[in-house]
Design an enzyme around this catalytic site. Structure first.
Site, PDB file in Angstrom:
ATOM      1  CG  HIS A  53      -2.053  -1.011   1.088  1.00  0.00           C
ATOM      2  ND1 HIS A  53      -2.997  -0.967   0.098  1.00  0.00           N
ATOM      3  CD2 HIS A  53      -2.342  -2.101   1.840  1.00  0.00           C
ATOM      4  CE1 HIS A  53      -3.845  -1.979   0.245  1.00  0.00           C
ATOM      5  NE2 HIS A  53      -3.465  -2.685   1.289  1.00  0.00           N
ATOM      6  NE  ARG A  78       1.606  -4.558   3.694  1.00  0.00           N
ATOM      7  CZ  ARG A  78       0.429  -4.064   4.095  1.00  0.00           C
ATOM      8  NH1 ARG A  78      -0.405  -4.831   4.778  1.00  0.00           N
ATOM      9  NH2 ARG A  78       0.105  -2.821   3.836  1.00  0.00           N
ATOM     10  CG  ASP A  92      18.135 -12.225  -5.535  1.00  0.00           C
ATOM     11  OD1 ASP A  92      18.300 -13.157  -4.728  1.00  0.00           O
ATOM     12  OD2 ASP A  92      17.936 -12.414  -6.752  1.00  0.00           O
ATOM     13  CD  GLN A 154      -0.502  -8.443   6.043  1.00  0.00           C
ATOM     14  OE1 GLN A 154       0.325  -7.894   5.326  1.00  0.00           O
ATOM     15  NE2 GLN A 154      -1.649  -7.877   6.375  1.00  0.00           N
ATOM     16  CD  GLU A 156      -4.365  -8.958   4.557  1.00  0.00           C
ATOM     17  OE1 GLU A 156      -4.622  -7.750   4.599  1.00  0.00           O
ATOM     18  OE2 GLU A 156      -3.651  -9.471   3.680  1.00  0.00           O
ATOM     19  CB  SER A 181      -7.839  -2.306   7.581  1.00  0.00           C
ATOM     20  OG  SER A 181      -7.362  -1.379   8.534  1.00  0.00           O
ATOM     21  CG  ASP A 182      -7.473  -5.844   3.731  1.00  0.00           C
ATOM     22  OD1 ASP A 182      -8.206  -5.344   2.867  1.00  0.00           O
ATOM     23  OD2 ASP A 182      -6.251  -5.621   3.798  1.00  0.00           O
TER      24      ASP A 182
END
Length: 269
Positions: A53, A78, A92, A154, A156, A181-182
């Protein structure tokens, strides 16, 4: 030849989660190596560099990893999605703790782990000289890299929570993370993670994770919520974000000053 260190320090976050030690985190979405360096010395245990996000691309993440390298916090990147190529590129350039969003079941959890392992344990593409192995200077990196890689996934949605035990049982999953939130949106309470149904689901997930001995984390921008989640039994909690600190701190400062001198507050919306 100079006597330079070849190996990186052990992943303190991974070790702490295995020992169920509380870990204080912060979310970083400002895509700035300067901000990352300021945060690096603040005393956090882990800092999320967000690419889901936030408009972070690998080159941006690289500069932030470099800025965080000498601080107290383990960088947790993330990834934008549970994608083998995205994960390979981040590994990498030196990310070794990953937070993978929207993992729904054990199969998706296994895919996330496989993306962090070289064959035959996984499907990570092989590069013999990149930042993660100090450009070829870390002895036996290809065989040992997974030992310091921390994979967090996660959960969600309601469906993901029903699969919590199966996901937790996947070898190589170092911790679970609730996306409040999700989860709230999926439960029909968009924008209201404080809704009793959402909080009940979070508390239930915490109880089940604790019963399994699996570390559970969450994002809690409100300090009172962060305290409550730690008391509930969460192991690692992101207690705020750089965006929140900047937005709230800057607004609060000018509001106090305007109130002191009797000038109305102006906020652009």
């Amino acid at each position: 030849m100079p006597n330079l260190p070849s190996a990186k320090a052990p992943n303190a976050l991974k070790a702490a989660l295995q020992a169920q030690q509380r870990q204080f985190g912060l979310w970083s979405s400002l895509c700035s190596n300067v901000v990352a360096e300021v945060l690096a010395y603040a005393g956090y245990d882990w800092i999320v560099v967000d690419t889901e996000h936030a408009p972070n691309e690998p080159a941006d993440v690289l500069s932030q990893l470099q800025a965080l390298a000498t601080g107290t916090a383990e960088p947790v990147v993330r990834v934008a999605w549970n994608d083998t190529v995205l994960i390979k590129r981040l590994l990498d350039i030196g990310a070794r703790s990953l937070l993978v969003p929207f993992v729904q079941d054990a199969e998706e959890a296994r895919a996330a782990v496989a993306a962090t392992r070289y064959p035959p344990q996984g499907v990570r593409g092989v590069s013999v000289s990149q930042r993660a192995n100090r450009f070829g200077r870390v002895p036996n990196y290809l065989h040992k890299a997974h030992e310091e890689i921390c994979v967090l996934v996660q959960l969600e949605t309601r469906a993901a929570l029903t699969q919590l035990e199966a996901i937790a049982a996947v070898e190589g999953i170092d911790g679970l993370f609730i996306g409040p939130s999700d989860l709230a949106a999926d439960l029909g309470h968009l924008g209201n993670a404080a809704h009793p149904e959402v909080q009940a689901a979070i508390a239930d997930a915490c109880t089940r994770a604790r019963a399994l001995g699996k570390p559970l984390g969450i994002l809690a921008p409100v300090e009172a919520d962060a305290r409550r989640y730690f008391e509930m039994g969460f192991t690692f909690v992101a207690i705020g974000s750089d965006v929140g600190i900047l937005a709230n701190g800057s607004t609060s400062l000018v509001a106090r000053m305007r109130e002191a001198v009797g000038t109305p507050l102006r906020i652009a919306v």
